[in-house]
Design an enzyme around this catalytic site. Sequence first.
Site, PDB file in Angstrom:
ATOM      1  N   GLU A  18       0.827  -1.211   0.000  1.00  0.00           N
ATOM      2  CA  GLU A  18       0.000   0.000   0.000  1.00  0.00           C
ATOM      3  C   GLU A  18       0.863   1.264   0.000  1.00  0.00           C
ATOM      4  O   GLU A  18       0.334   2.350   0.240  1.00  0.00           O
ATOM      5  CB  GLU A  18      -0.933   0.019   1.227  1.00  0.00           C
TER       6      GLU A  18
ATOM      7  N   HIS B  59      -2.837   2.073   8.704  1.00  0.00           N
ATOM      8  CA  HIS B  59      -3.934   1.233   8.219  1.00  0.00           C
ATOM      9  C   HIS B  59      -4.003  -0.039   9.056  1.00  0.00           C
ATOM     10  O   HIS B  59      -2.976  -0.691   9.274  1.00  0.00           O
ATOM     11  CB  HIS B  59      -3.693   0.888   6.743  1.00  0.00           C
TER      12      HIS B  59
ATOM     13  N   HIS C 257      -6.926  -3.418  10.575  1.00  0.00           N
ATOM     14  CA  HIS C 257      -8.138  -4.220  10.332  1.00  0.00           C
ATOM     15  C   HIS C 257      -8.897  -4.439  11.635  1.00  0.00           C
ATOM     16  O   HIS C 257      -9.000  -5.576  12.105  1.00  0.00           O
ATOM     17  CB  HIS C 257      -7.763  -5.586   9.732  1.00  0.00           C
TER      18      HIS C 257
ATOM     19  N   GLU D  77     -16.619  11.655  23.635  1.00  0.00           N
ATOM     20  CA  GLU D  77     -15.435  12.419  23.214  1.00  0.00           C
ATOM     21  C   GLU D  77     -15.210  12.400  21.703  1.00  0.00           C
ATOM     22  O   GLU D  77     -14.378  13.157  21.192  1.00  0.00           O
ATOM     23  CB  GLU D  77     -14.198  11.887  23.936  1.00  0.00           C
TER      24      GLU D  77
ATOM     25  N   HIS E 145     -13.029  -4.167   5.002  1.00  0.00           N
ATOM     26  CA  HIS E 145     -11.566  -4.291   4.991  1.00  0.00           C
ATOM     27  C   HIS E 145     -10.918  -3.668   6.233  1.00  0.00           C
ATOM     28  O   HIS E 145     -10.203  -4.345   6.959  1.00  0.00           O
ATOM     29  CB  HIS E 145     -11.020  -3.656   3.707  1.00  0.00           C
TER      30      HIS E 145
HETATM   31  O1  2HA Z   1      -0.678  -5.055   4.209  1.00  0.00           O
HETATM   32  O2  2HA Z   1      -3.598  -4.678   4.999  1.00  0.00           O
HETATM   33  O3  2HA Z   1      -4.502  -3.688   2.725  1.00  0.00           O
HETATM   34  C1  2HA Z   1      -1.799  -5.841   4.088  1.00  0.00           C
HETATM   35  C2  2HA Z   1      -3.005  -4.998   4.000  1.00  0.00           C
HETATM   36  C3  2HA Z   1      -3.411  -4.522   2.677  1.00  0.00           C
HETATM   37 ZN    ZN Z   2      -5.594  -3.963   4.758  1.00  0.00          ZN
END
Ligand code: 2HA
Ligand code: ZN
Length: 273
Positions: A116, A140, A142, A170, A211
Amino acid sequence: MSILDLDVIKSFVRVCDDGYSEGWHERNGGNLSYRMTNEEVEACKPYFTYDRPWVNMGVQADNLKNEYFMVTGTGKFFRNTILDPAANICIVEINDAGDSYRIVWGLVNGGGPTSEFPTHFMNHSVRVAATDGKCRVIYHAHPVNIIALTFVLPLTSEAFSKVLWQSMTECPIIFPNGVGVVEWMIPGGAEIAHRTCELLKTYDAVVWAHHGLFVSGDTFDNAYGLMHTIEKSAEIYCRILSLGQPIRQTISDEGLVDVAAAYGQTLNKDLLK
Ligand code: 2HA
Ligand code: ZN
């Protein structure tokens, strides 16, 4: 003295480890990038080597020419970062044209920055412009509950922002602009990068349907704190839904605006319409 003793590396690794402990980084899930300060680059430079090739990113940013980024490695597991940072993360230098990188430290057993990275790079460019150069972190992950909500809420900024603002008092203070939402797309490509960038012009955080979540911040603490806050608010809302009871009371629109104002923030009222 080793490069691993420097605070910037320790802070980066701590985000990876804390995020893993929260359950946000199964296998190689998630990625993190940090735009280094000049002082941090100078402190790390004695450990740099310049023998690895330049790699064109397929994207370009004038405002990131010659910057240095600390980045997680593609296919690397957040879980392993604390055990061996030099094998799981890297520092990359951006070239004069702002369109290519080369690894100057880390990933000692091979590999490259996260798949990414073009997305992160364009996100940094947009957030640097939106924050007058303050933004340094793109993260990023999950997280379970925010992903779960993408199956039951409309995929709009209005729906997500309101639910997240209402579920924890908050939240309107911490992300008064709200959150953006991207419909399901194949990750790692140019299209999702462009959609995310468009939304980051307005929002500090963007939900990727089914995602995960992208957040930005000026410091590791603020970026990590934003991820944590949004996910906790999503968790509370999921818990409410799982009680199977009608919602009797919540925070009014006026209350959301007022709590933000009480702490010097202006709520993005467009999302309340
Ligand atoms: O790096 O999360 O979106 C793995 C991921 C791709
Ligand atoms: Zn991801």
